[in-house]
Design an enzyme around this catalytic site. Structure first.
Site, PDB file in Angstrom:
ATOM      1  N   GLU A  38       0.849  -1.196   0.000  1.00  0.00           N
ATOM      2  CA  GLU A  38       0.000   0.000   0.000  1.00  0.00           C
ATOM      3  C   GLU A  38       0.884   1.244   0.000  1.00  0.00           C
ATOM      4  O   GLU A  38       1.799   1.356   0.824  1.00  0.00           O
ATOM      5  CB  GLU A  38      -0.920  -0.010   1.217  1.00  0.00           C
ATOM      6  CG  GLU A  38      -1.669   1.284   1.481  1.00  0.00           C
ATOM      7  CD  GLU A  38      -2.508   1.750   0.312  1.00  0.00           C
ATOM      8  OE1 GLU A  38      -2.383   2.930  -0.067  1.00  0.00           O
ATOM      9  OE2 GLU A  38      -3.288   0.938  -0.247  1.00  0.00           O
ATOM     10  N   GLY A  44      -7.484   2.523   2.949  1.00  0.00           N
ATOM     11  CA  GLY A  44      -7.856   3.101   1.669  1.00  0.00           C
ATOM     12  C   GLY A  44      -8.878   4.220   1.738  1.00  0.00           C
ATOM     13  O   GLY A  44      -9.043   4.887   2.769  1.00  0.00           O
ATOM     14  N   THR A 142      -6.293  -1.633  -6.445  1.00  0.00           N
ATOM     15  CA  THR A 142      -5.767  -0.272  -6.362  1.00  0.00           C
ATOM     16  C   THR A 142      -6.836   0.811  -6.292  1.00  0.00           C
ATOM     17  O   THR A 142      -6.519   1.999  -6.259  1.00  0.00           O
ATOM     18  CB  THR A 142      -4.807   0.004  -7.542  1.00  0.00           C
ATOM     19  OG1 THR A 142      -5.348  -0.545  -8.751  1.00  0.00           O
ATOM     20  CG2 THR A 142      -3.463  -0.659  -7.291  1.00  0.00           C
ATOM     21  N   GLY A 143      -8.101   0.437  -6.271  1.00  0.00           N
ATOM     22  CA  GLY A 143      -9.164   1.363  -5.921  1.00  0.00           C
ATOM     23  C   GLY A 143      -9.505   2.408  -6.955  1.00  0.00           C
ATOM     24  O   GLY A 143      -9.361   2.196  -8.159  1.00  0.00           O
ATOM     25  N   SER A 144      -9.953   3.573  -6.463  1.00  0.00           N
ATOM     26  CA  SER A 144     -10.478   4.620  -7.341  1.00  0.00           C
ATOM     27  C   SER A 144     -10.145   5.999  -6.784  1.00  0.00           C
ATOM     28  O   SER A 144      -9.749   6.143  -5.624  1.00  0.00           O
ATOM     29  CB  SER A 144     -12.000   4.479  -7.478  1.00  0.00           C
ATOM     30  OG  SER A 144     -12.632   4.685  -6.225  1.00  0.00           O
ATOM     31  N   GLU A 186     -24.977  13.365  -0.138  1.00  0.00           N
ATOM     32  CA  GLU A 186     -24.467  13.308   1.239  1.00  0.00           C
ATOM     33  C   GLU A 186     -23.775  14.606   1.625  1.00  0.00           C
ATOM     34  O   GLU A 186     -23.996  15.142   2.714  1.00  0.00           O
ATOM     35  CB  GLU A 186     -23.541  12.103   1.415  1.00  0.00           C
ATOM     36  CG  GLU A 186     -24.278  10.778   1.439  1.00  0.00           C
ATOM     37  CD  GLU A 186     -23.408   9.597   1.804  1.00  0.00           C
ATOM     38  OE1 GLU A 186     -23.971   8.503   2.035  1.00  0.00           O
ATOM     39  OE2 GLU A 186     -22.157   9.734   1.874  1.00  0.00           O
ATOM     40  N   GLU A 202     -27.908  17.969 -11.303  1.00  0.00           N
ATOM     41  CA  GLU A 202     -27.904  16.573 -11.737  1.00  0.00           C
ATOM     42  C   GLU A 202     -28.461  16.495 -13.150  1.00  0.00           C
ATOM     43  O   GLU A 202     -29.579  16.933 -13.407  1.00  0.00           O
ATOM     44  CB  GLU A 202     -28.739  15.711 -10.784  1.00  0.00           C
ATOM     45  CG  GLU A 202     -28.994  14.279 -11.242  1.00  0.00           C
ATOM     46  CD  GLU A 202     -27.742  13.509 -11.596  1.00  0.00           C
ATOM     47  OE1 GLU A 202     -27.647  13.013 -12.737  1.00  0.00           O
ATOM     48  OE2 GLU A 202     -26.841  13.417 -10.734  1.00  0.00           O
ATOM     49  N   GLY A 266     -18.772  10.995  -9.561  1.00  0.00           N
ATOM     50  CA  GLY A 266     -18.372   9.596  -9.487  1.00  0.00           C
ATOM     51  C   GLY A 266     -16.876   9.423  -9.301  1.00  0.00           C
ATOM     52  O   GLY A 266     -16.121  10.398  -9.177  1.00  0.00           O
ATOM     53  N   HIS A 439     -42.000  -3.192  19.058  1.00  0.00           N
ATOM     54  CA  HIS A 439     -42.773  -1.952  18.988  1.00  0.00           C
ATOM     55  C   HIS A 439     -42.402  -1.062  20.163  1.00  0.00           C
ATOM     56  O   HIS A 439     -42.309  -1.539  21.295  1.00  0.00           O
ATOM     57  CB  HIS A 439     -44.269  -2.283  19.047  1.00  0.00           C
ATOM     58  CG  HIS A 439     -45.154  -1.070  19.165  1.00  0.00           C
ATOM     59  ND1 HIS A 439     -45.453  -0.272  18.093  1.00  0.00           N
ATOM     60  CD2 HIS A 439     -45.781  -0.527  20.240  1.00  0.00           C
ATOM     61  CE1 HIS A 439     -46.259   0.712  18.492  1.00  0.00           C
ATOM     62  NE2 HIS A 439     -46.459   0.567  19.791  1.00  0.00           N
TER      63      HIS A 439
END
Length: 462
Positions: A38, A44, A142-144, A186, A202, A266, A439
């Site tokens: 890493e 990560g 290795t992710g994003s 978020e 959007e 993204g 409940h």
């Protein structure tokens, strides 16, 4: 490059994020000799720049909202403002505690941890720190990183990514959020709670567009009520600096101005320049292609996590990493049903789901074979106590199993565990209806929805 041929590991993992470290821990537990490489910090994106810090900010925002709204519960409190350094201190303490715990786990499992920037040098080796690490099998993890759009340069000052937003030294007076997916809504939710004026842009016709359309509409209604503005259905054209901020222009000519622009369109895979293509690994648009067992086209190489074109979720990375480790250890493994993975957006209110949307179910089974039921949280006692609004929507194959559960409301992320069991065990509405839910709880709403779908509603109309 020095060839350290004295050790050949059973598994060499390139990348210590969710998928990589899960494979390392499970592999070592099963007796594999594992090396984990890493370049930054184990854990990560999720631990350091994603899931954990964003949810800490959202919780701080929730506390701020509770202080502002306390009098409606008969509690006199005053909201004095946001102490940004103190918020970061709280967030960083959460991260630090989990990071130390993860380091301890890696050490206790006797995983060989190598800090450095690795590069795949052959189908059975990774070069790092001037050494060649040999492995009988290589796992790419290795992710994003945050993506942008053509012509839109992230400067880290006025035009920022989620990485920058997590360490911002102030609450912006105003913000434009480009992208109404999970990351965008978020941050919009947290910043609004902190007192910012927020507008989401959007290009598609709904917020959280991958969710069931009903969930998207409920979230949009809630955001309107909170004063979070949004523009839907028109794509971004350009961004330019103003005297003290940034101006965004859309394809229809509409303009929006704010202090900062958060680019939340993204995340893209980290794969360029790491030797993957040279080793013969099949790729598409930067993603590593895998089969249902996470195997690439090269027999000695697997790949997991955000690097592969599956759901970009930490818990998916965990599952994929575990699957690879167990497969290499000789255990029988079952491919992941990605429809059966729980999905949660931790804005206020929360959006949680598992299984098929109504539209997808109709596409698969036929419109006449799909039944949908909505249970309004207005009939739920705990929701009344919390003063939250929303719905639980169930999607069922007619006279068959529940194939989709879609929930909007406070704390719905905590209810998705049972929803996951309902979907993955192909439960019939009547089978869930006979289970007794405590409940008053938010969880009870899930039971009430199934009572209604089974034809015996209690706290809802026929």
């Amino acid at each position: 490059m020095a060839n350290d041929a004295s050790t050949v590991f059973d598994l060499v993992i390139l990348g210590g994020g969710s998928g990589g470290y899960a494979a390392a821990l499970r592999g070592a537990q099963l007796g594999l000799d594992v090396a984990l490489i890493e370049k930054d910090k184990v854990g990560g994106t999720c631990l350091h720049r994603g899931c954990i810090p964003t949810k800490a900010l959202l919780h701080a925002g929730e506390i701020a909202d509770q202080a502002r709204e306390s009098e409606q519960f008969g509690v006199k409190a005053s909201f004095e403002g946001i102490d940004v350094p103190a918020v970061h201190k709280y967030k960083d303490e959460v991260i630090s505690g989990l990071y130390k715990g993860l380091q301890g786990l890696i050490a206790s499992r006797k995983v060989t941890y190598i800090e450095g920037e690795g590069r795949l040098s052959s189908p059975t080796s990774v070069d790092v720190n001037g050494q060649r690490i040999q492995g009988r099998h290589i796992l790419l993890a290795t992710g994003s990183v945050p993506k942008s759009l053509p012509g839109l340069e992230i400067d880290g000052d006025r035009i920022i990514s989620s990485d920058h937003a997590l360490v911002l030294d102030r609450v912006p007076k105003s913000a434009i959020v480009l992208g109404g997916g999970v990351i965008g809504v978020e941050f919009a939710s947290a910043w609004k709670s902190f007192g910012a004026d927020v507008t989401i842009i959007e290009g598609l016709k709904h917020l959280v567009p991958v969710e069931d359309e009903n969930s998207s509409k409920l979230l949009e209604r809630a955001f309107r009520k909170r004063g979070i503005k949004f523009n839907l259905g028109t794509f971004f054209q350009k961004a330019e600096y103003t005297q003290d901020g940034v101006k965004v222009t859309l394809a229809d000519g509409k303009e929006f101005e704010a202090e900062v622009l958060l680019v939340a369109v993204g995340r893209g895979p980290v794969s360029q320049g790491l030797g993957y293509e040279e080793a013969g690994v099949a790729m598409d648009r930067g993603y590593v292609l895998v089969d249902e067992y996470m195997r690439t086209n090269v027999p000695t190489i697997s790949a997991v996590g955000d690097l592969v074109p599956t759901l970009q979720l930490a818990h998916v990375g965990f599952a994929e990493g575990i699957l690879v480790a167990e497969r290499l250890a000789g255990l029988k493994v079952v491919p992941i049903d990605y429809d059966g993975v729980p999905r949660v957006t931790y804005c206020h209110p929360e959006v949680a789901s598992v299984g098929l949307t109504e539209a997808k179910a109709k596409e698969i089974y036929g419109a006449d074979k799909v039944v949908a039921l909505k249970y309004n949280l207005a009939g739920n006692g705990k929701s009344k106590i919390l003063k939250t609004a929303g719905e639980i929507k169930l999607v069922q194959v007619k006279d068959g199993a529940v194939v989709g559960v879609h929930m909007v409301g406070d704390r719905m992320g905590e209810q998705v565990g049972e929803a996951q069991l309902i979907y993955n065990w192909e439960a019939l509405p009547a089978e869930v209806a006979q289970l007794i839910h405590s409940h008053p709880t938010q969880n009870e709403a899930l039971g009430e929805a199934h009572l209604a779908l089974a034809g015996k509603p209690l706290h809802s109309h026929d």
